[in-house]
Design an enzyme around this catalytic site. Structure first.
Site, mmCIF file in Angstrom:
data_model
loop_
_atom_site.group_PDB
_atom_site.id
_atom_site.type_symbol
_atom_site.label_atom_id
_atom_site.label_comp_id
_atom_site.label_asym_id
_atom_site.label_seq_id
_atom_site.Cartn_x
_atom_site.Cartn_y
_atom_site.Cartn_z
ATOM 1 N N SER A 190 0.809 -1.220 0.000
ATOM 2 C CA SER A 190 0.000 0.000 0.000
ATOM 3 C C SER A 190 0.839 1.264 0.000
ATOM 4 O O SER A 190 0.519 2.239 -0.694
ATOM 5 C CB SER A 190 -0.937 0.005 1.216
ATOM 6 O OG SER A 190 -1.748 -1.138 1.236
ATOM 7 N N HIS A 242 1.067 4.789 4.489
ATOM 8 C CA HIS A 242 0.357 5.388 3.354
ATOM 9 C C HIS A 242 0.772 6.843 3.147
ATOM 10 O O HIS A 242 1.066 7.273 2.025
ATOM 11 C CB HIS A 242 -1.152 5.316 3.587
ATOM 12 C CG HIS A 242 -1.690 3.922 3.571
ATOM 13 N ND1 HIS A 242 -3.029 3.642 3.744
ATOM 14 C CD2 HIS A 242 -1.077 2.727 3.407
ATOM 15 C CE1 HIS A 242 -3.222 2.337 3.670
ATOM 16 N NE2 HIS A 242 -2.044 1.754 3.481
#
Length: 299
Positions: A190, A242
């Site tokens: 991610s 992230h």
């Protein structure tokens, strides 16, 4: 009176008479050893030699050309799929196919775990990128990577795309290592994917006056905002990775911009990657010093 003709025997089967010869080496061969060739028949040894010569010559060149033509996004998607298979093998748990291995299995496969990283296993910052906590986790990441990775790669090229993915992924792992509480095992692409989307945002922002680029910019920003909100709301999601990947991607998107002259672009790309990796190394060193200097952090 002429002597009777010599009865030749297959060089591989001496008990079998034959009148056929290998068109490559000339040795007698029997029907069991005859392999059709463009002209006549060849023996198994000559066919094996020809195949080996092909692999070492034209075959290698063709394979290299095919590899160079393969989109790096496709290779990265395949890599994270292989990583999932690897963690299932390491865990030895057939029931883990859907939900993924338990934390111990993820750790054994190479997941990021702060005490291990502080103990010198820095490579976990890289291997964790290619591991996932279940098929849904893998599928969602693969889908976003496929969509934005291919779109970005078409604009900036294969090697810059690979550099963006790896550098932002490492930066995301380092950000998670520095800012996350000591606890579970971190896995997932991610952070790198946020980096790819971040670079895509920068690319289109630099061309925002173009209607297509403006539309792509709005779509990417909407996706980013939505995912960041979800990341901040769900405790199990590592929003630090992230956010770190996104920041690194925004920077590298500017560095790899293809509108510059080739020499300038290469220098900017190398400089941008070194900057991102340098900061990642610094973050890793800071957290490692904190943990080694205060073992109670691990409690």
């Amino acid at each position: 009176m002429p002597p009777p003709p010599t009865r030749e025997r297959c060089y591989r089967h001496p008990d079998v008479e034959t009148g056929v010869h290998c068109t490559r080496c000339g040795r007698p061969i029997c029907p069991d050893c005859m392999i059709p060739a463009p002209v006549g028949h060849q023996c198994p040894e000559c066919v094996a030699d020809a195949r080996r010569e092909y692999r070492q010559g034209p075959g290698r060149q063709i394979a290299a050309a095919n590899l160079k033509a393969t989109p790096v996004t496709k290779l990265l998607t395949l890599a994270i799929a292989i990583g999932y298979g690897w963690e299932l093998i390491v865990s030895g748990d057939p029931s883990a196919l859907l939900l993924g291995p338990d934390p111990l299995g993820l750790f054994q496969a190479g997941g990021a775990f702060a005490p291990a990283i502080a103990g010198g296993q820095w490579w976990r910052l890289v291997t964790a990128i290619f591991l996932h906590a279940g098929l849904i986790h893998l599928g969602m990441n693969a889908l976003v990577l496929w969509i934005f990775g291919n779109a970005l790669e078409r604009e900036i090229g294969r090697l810059p795309m690979l550099a963006v993915f790896l550098a932002t992924g490492i930066f995301a792992s380092a950000a998670s290592y520095l800012f996350s509480p000591i606890g579970g095992v971190g896995v997932g692409a991610s952070g790198a994917i946020f980096g790819v989307v971040g670079a895509f945002v920068t690319y289109n922002y630099l061309r925002r006056h173009n209607p297509l680029a403006g539309a792509q910019l709005r779509s990417a920003v909407t996706l980013l905002v939505l995912n960041l909100v979800i990341g901040f709301s769900v405790p199990a999601i590592d929003w630090r990775a992230h956010l770190g990947g996104l920041i690194a991607g925004l920077v590298l998107g500017y560095a790899v911009d293809p509108s510059r002259p080739p020499a300038v672009r290469r220098a900017m790309t190398v400089g941008g990657v070194l900057l991102v990796l340098g900061v990642a190394i610094a973050m890793t060193a800071i957290r490692t010093a904190q943990i080694q200097g205060d073992p109670t952090i691990l409690i």
